[in-house]
Structures are given as C-alpha cells and as structure tokens.
Write an enzyme that holds these catalytic residues in place. Sequence first.
Site, mmCIF file in Angstrom:
data_model
loop_
_atom_site.group_PDB
_atom_site.id
_atom_site.type_symbol
_atom_site.label_atom_id
_atom_site.label_comp_id
_atom_site.label_asym_id
_atom_site.label_seq_id
_atom_site.Cartn_x
_atom_site.Cartn_y
_atom_site.Cartn_z
ATOM 1 N N TYR A 27 0.851 -1.199 0.000
ATOM 2 C CA TYR A 27 0.000 0.000 0.000
ATOM 3 C C TYR A 27 0.888 1.251 0.000
ATOM 4 O O TYR A 27 2.111 1.150 -0.143
ATOM 5 C CB TYR A 27 -0.992 -0.053 1.168
ATOM 6 C CG TYR A 27 -2.006 -1.163 0.974
ATOM 7 C CD1 TYR A 27 -2.953 -1.086 -0.053
ATOM 8 C CD2 TYR A 27 -1.993 -2.311 1.754
ATOM 9 C CE1 TYR A 27 -3.868 -2.110 -0.276
ATOM 10 C CE2 TYR A 27 -2.906 -3.348 1.531
ATOM 11 C CZ TYR A 27 -3.836 -3.235 0.514
ATOM 12 O OH TYR A 27 -4.729 -4.256 0.278
ATOM 13 N N ARG A 74 2.888 -1.274 10.995
ATOM 14 C CA ARG A 74 2.815 -2.632 10.444
ATOM 15 C C ARG A 74 3.635 -2.734 9.169
ATOM 16 O O ARG A 74 3.478 -1.920 8.249
ATOM 17 C CB ARG A 74 1.371 -2.992 10.141
ATOM 18 C CG ARG A 74 1.204 -4.451 9.736
ATOM 19 C CD ARG A 74 -0.254 -4.845 9.615
ATOM 20 N NE ARG A 74 -0.441 -6.209 10.093
ATOM 21 C CZ ARG A 74 -1.179 -7.123 9.454
ATOM 22 N NH1 ARG A 74 -1.794 -6.818 8.332
ATOM 23 N NH2 ARG A 74 -1.303 -8.333 9.937
ATOM 24 N N ARG A 81 -7.604 -15.137 10.696
ATOM 25 C CA ARG A 81 -8.647 -16.061 10.225
ATOM 26 C C ARG A 81 -9.288 -16.804 11.387
ATOM 27 O O ARG A 81 -10.502 -17.035 11.383
ATOM 28 C CB ARG A 81 -8.062 -16.999 9.175
ATOM 29 C CG ARG A 81 -7.915 -16.279 7.834
ATOM 30 C CD ARG A 81 -7.068 -17.042 6.837
ATOM 31 N NE ARG A 81 -5.660 -16.809 7.051
ATOM 32 C CZ ARG A 81 -4.703 -17.179 6.189
ATOM 33 N NH1 ARG A 81 -5.024 -17.799 5.065
ATOM 34 N NH2 ARG A 81 -3.433 -16.919 6.450
HETATM 35 C C1 PHB Z 1 -7.729 -7.325 1.640
HETATM 36 O O1 PHB Z 1 -8.740 -6.624 1.573
HETATM 37 O O2 PHB Z 1 -7.701 -8.462 1.141
HETATM 38 C C2 PHB Z 1 -6.539 -6.800 2.306
HETATM 39 C C3 PHB Z 1 -6.577 -5.547 2.866
HETATM 40 C C4 PHB Z 1 -5.447 -5.049 3.501
HETATM 41 C C5 PHB Z 1 -4.315 -5.803 3.563
HETATM 42 C C6 PHB Z 1 -4.269 -7.050 3.008
HETATM 43 C C7 PHB Z 1 -5.393 -7.552 2.385
HETATM 44 O O3 PHB Z 1 -3.235 -5.322 4.158
#
Ligand code: PHB
Length: 369
Positions: free
Chosen positions: A183, A230, A324
């Site tokens: 990101y 992070r 998860r």
């Molecule tokens: C996702 O929406 O799949 C997603 C979002 C943020 C992340 C990783 C995956 O850091």
Amino acid sequence: MERPSRLFHSVVVGGQSLRNRIVLPPLTRSRATDDGVPTPLMEEYYHQRAGAGLVISEGVVIAPQATAYARVPGLYSPEQVAAWRPVVAAAKRDGAAVYAQLWHVGRQSHSSVQPDGLPPKAPSAIPITGYQYRSPQGRIPYEVPRELTTAEIADVIHAYGAAARNAVRAEFDGVELHAANGYLVDQFLNDGSNRRADQYGGSLENRTRFLREVIGEMSRHLPADRIGVRLSPSSDWMDAHGSDKRRLYSTVIRQLNDLGIAYLHLVEPEIAGSTTVESPADSIPTAELAALFDGVVIVTGGHDQASAERLLAEGTADLVGFGRLFIANPDLPQRFRAGAPLEPLRPAGIYGGGHEGYTDYPSLAISGI
Ligand code: PHB
C-alpha cells in the site's frame, strides 16, 4: 490440567496494561456504508471479539482518495467519527486496548472509486502488473497511477495527521500505520514502486522519509507510544518489489527505534495480503527483524495457539495476531484458555454482505473463565 500459557500473561503496550497477548489484527470486512460510515453491525462484530488484549481495527481510510474498495470505513468526516464511537466502546468492553489502522492504498486503488474518476495517485507512475483489481464486475487490470507532486505528498501527510486526530476523537487508544502489503507507505519504501527524483525517492534515507514524516505528523495528535507500525518485509504481494528489502526493512526498524512507538507489527513471510503462500526463498526471518526492534513486537500470519506460544517463548514476539481464527471464533481467547475446539472459517461473507459470515459465528458459553 491447564498448560502454562504465555498468551495469558499481561503485557504493557503504550502505557496500557493488557490482560493477554492475543491480538485481533486488522481485517477488511467491508460492512461500513457506501460513505465509509461504521454501522451497528460492526459494533456487534467488535463487541463479540473484545476478549483480545489488543483490538486493531480493519483498515480505515484517511481520505476518500485513499480507498480501493466499497464499504471500507473511513476517519475523515464528522459522521464517521461519531459512528466509530459506539464501535470503539464495544471493542473496549472487556478492557482491550483499541487501535485504528490508518490506511491509504495508493496505486492499489482504481479510477472507478476515485472522487475525480481519474487513476489513483502514487509515488511514481508505475502500475501493478502482476495482480488485478477486484472490481464489482470481476478482475480488471490496474491502471497507471498519477505521480504525486511534492506538494500533494504534504497534503497526504496532513491527512494522516487529521485521521489520527479523528481516531482520538472517536476514543481509539492509538493508531496503527499500515505500512505493509504494497500500500502507499510501502510503495514509497520499495524502489520497485518509487522512482522519484525528489527528497522522497532514491536513497534509503529518502524512501523512508514519507514513513517518518507521517509518524511525525500523527504524533502531533497523540503520543508516539500510541502509534504502531505494520510492515510485511518479505512480501512482494501487489508488486511490492524491492532490490534491497533486507537492508530497507532493517533500516526502517532501526529508525523506528528512535521514535518511541507503541509497537512494531510484523507480517509473517507466508502471508501474501489475504492469502497464505509458500514462504519466498529470499524471505527474511521474522525473528531476525524482531531482534532489531527495541520495543513491543506483534507477529501475525497463520499462527495457531501452539505456534504462538513458541513465538512468545523464543522471544520473537510479545503479542501474536490471529486473523482467520478470530473471524470464525469470536471468543478465541476463551477457547484457547479452555482448550475448546475451533470453528472452521467459511468463505461466504468474508468481504461484504450482512451478518452472515460476519457476526453469526457462535461463541461458546464457557463457564468459570
Ligand atoms: C484485503 O482486503 O484483502 C486486504 C486488505 C489489507 C491488507 C491485506 C489484504 O493489508
């Protein structure tokens, strides 16, 4: 007989004493309104998972331009701040510390969700080619992003600060800067996505400048020891390619040591965004990076109770995130403590929809805990 468990030893993060080392890590669930306003359904979801020592919100976008997908919540409007308050209060019901993950997706966005209908902005005009954008009509290619001007970078940094201030107003205890998974912050860090010629590109010192300035701006609104960061140092998900990842992330972590932040949150090499993959051959061991950091370390990615206990025993992590497992087991800490069976994750309702696959996973009525 109860096994000795480090997961239930208390730990201090940002001056707050947490009653366990179990973290609800950031998870995109897409249950906000189309305007990014949190909903009562989200209040129920976080309320159910309030047994974590630390609750980190799903990624919260800092501006309309920062988003990639529908129904992701934001922290840039008064309506959003007001609607976060009951959600944050619900997550705090059992004494958890509650942090907002602040998010800007950069080139992972698409013109179809940009306020001006134009391609998103990023450090350089380099598109993602190894992955496709998840549109409502299916997968489509990413676009060539527009390069942020130096003046626009200042605006983005300001927006991070404003979102941090809004997080405080919404009564979050702290914020986590999303600098992982390719990101925006990660796009500045890696030279595969940053070819800038100004003070934000080129040398390691320049590529890490955006991260440092964002933390500096946010710490005008809350203490640095309430800001977590992070990183996903081994991931090349979403073309997060870099020629010098070991040196890059080691440098970042050493710089973070000087800033007195709340924690470093490391994503395990086996995690590629939202999926599990083979650990890349050139992955950087989490223990090696964790050892460079002077403060609290959170590790997340594919762990279960036994592997988490090992991370704590070895001293690699101070806290462990369970994404998860926490989606499917709202009372995960209680289940760990009781040695109770775990519910499997169902694919339906992970992203978007209503209560199905979101708030309909059962909690056990475990007594005496
Ligand atoms: C996702 O929406 O799949 C997603 C979002 C943020 C992340 C990783 C995956 O850091």
